[in-house]
Design an enzyme around this catalytic site. Structure first.
Site, PDB file in Angstrom:
ATOM      1  CE  LYS A 204      39.466  41.444  39.730  1.00  0.00           C
ATOM      2  NZ  LYS A 204      38.052  41.745  39.936  1.00  0.00           N
ATOM      3  NE  ARG A 234      37.477  39.219  46.390  1.00  0.00           N
ATOM      4  CZ  ARG A 234      38.311  38.537  45.601  1.00  0.00           C
ATOM      5  NH1 ARG A 234      38.963  39.133  44.632  1.00  0.00           N
ATOM      6  NH2 ARG A 234      38.469  37.228  45.776  1.00  0.00           N
TER       7      ARG A 234
HETATM    8  C1  9MG Z   1      35.933  36.748  43.768  1.00  0.00           C
HETATM    9  N1  9MG Z   1      36.209  38.004  43.098  1.00  0.00           N
HETATM   10  C2  9MG Z   1      37.172  38.237  42.164  1.00  0.00           C
HETATM   11  N2  9MG Z   1      37.122  39.505  41.762  1.00  0.00           N
HETATM   12  C3  9MG Z   1      36.112  40.085  42.446  1.00  0.00           C
HETATM   13  C4  9MG Z   1      35.558  41.377  42.454  1.00  0.00           C
HETATM   14  O1  9MG Z   1      35.998  42.327  41.655  1.00  0.00           O
HETATM   15  N3  9MG Z   1      34.533  41.620  43.298  1.00  0.00           N
HETATM   16  C5  9MG Z   1      34.039  40.634  44.094  1.00  0.00           C
HETATM   17  N4  9MG Z   1      33.014  40.949  44.906  1.00  0.00           N
HETATM   18  N5  9MG Z   1      34.527  39.393  44.124  1.00  0.00           N
HETATM   19  C6  9MG Z   1      35.534  39.141  43.302  1.00  0.00           C
END
Ligand code: 9MG
Length: 259
Positions: A204, A234
């Site tokens: 990010k 994730r």
């Molecule tokens: C779909 N998505 C994109 N970034 C995310 C994040 O930080 N957490 C979750 N749960 N989904 C995300």
């Protein structure tokens, strides 16, 4: 949790459709890399991203879920906020709903409740098109705690079992870089909900503001989140993350962990 974004810019067939084979082969790579959950999404949640219709989102994600489901038992989640897509994904065999809107869309709590699936409830200030305009909080962790309390209550009232819920601070969703870093640093202050915490910071822009190499930065950020109580991270880079986590766990266990 490995990210499988099935948008035409990620697994294009050369035109505006998804190449199913390319998407499934990416899922296989993640399985080989040691992924626990594959998160399949058909609508980008990046700031400014265009909205996608229910039909277009289903056309993207459902064939991919069905194809992966037939060849592996790895857990699958669907990253969606639309109740119709959640229902179709549940029928196609997913194990988890990942909703950046925390089931606030029409019909979403009902589908989650009747499906019986676990749900990740993510905090977001605003909505993806505008959320990075001017994110502001008077009490960052307090406001996010209140949001979680309200969403947990709404879910339980809709018949979702509390222990099926996962909480996510929403790194990058209506937050400045300073907000994001504070939230990861103070992740422990959400542990008293007694629900698993998920953190998604992989590649990010906040990571990109700190270091040029977003992979290395994401590995460091992921470990910092795990150290502070995250149960699920994730990520885009599964094999690299699994290796980093294995070293971290070996240090915690004071012995070599191979798996
Ligand atoms: C779909 N998505 C994109 N970034 C995310 C994040 O930080 N957490 C979750 N749960 N989904 C995300």
């Amino acid at each position: 949790m490995g990210i499988l974004n099935v948008t035409p810019d990620s697994f294009s067939d050369g035109g505006k459709f998804i190449d199913l084979n390319k998407a499934v082969s990416h899922a296989r790579q993640m399985v080989d890399g040691g992924v626990d959950i594959i998160d399949i999404g058909g609508e980008s949640t990046r700031p400014g991203a265009a909205r996608v219709s229910v039909d277009a989102e289903c056309d993207r994600v459902i064939p991919v879920i069905e194809a992966i489901r037939t060849e592996t038992e790895v857990a699958l989640s669907c990253d969606t906020s639309k109740s119709e897509v959640m229902q179709a994904a549940a029928t196609a065999g997913i194990d988890l709903i990942n909703d950046v809107y925390a089931l606030r869309a029409e019909g979403a709590t009902h589908v989650a409740s009747t499906s019986g699936l676990p749900v990740c409830l993510m905090h977001m200030q605003g909505e993806p098109r505008t959320m990075q305009g001017n994110p502001a909080y008077e009490n960052l962790t307090g406001e996010i705690r209140s949001f979680f309390k309200e969403r947990i209550a709404a879910c339980v009232a809709a018949g979702i079992e509390r222990d099926k819920l996962i909480l996510d601070i929403g790194f990058g969703f209506g937050k400045t870089p300073a907000h994001n870093l504070t939230l990861v640093n103070r992740l422990r202050s959400f542990l008293d909900f007694n629900l698993p915490l998920l953190v998604g910071l992989s590649r990010k822009s906040t990571i990109g503001q700190i270091v040029d190499d977003r992979l290395t930065g994401s590995l460091a950020g992921g470990l910092a989140a795990l150290e502070r109580g995250a149960r699920i991270i994730r990520v885009h880079d599964v094999a690299e993350t699994v290796a980093a986590v294995r070293v971290w766990r070996s240090i915690q266990a004071e012995r070599v962990i191979y798996e």
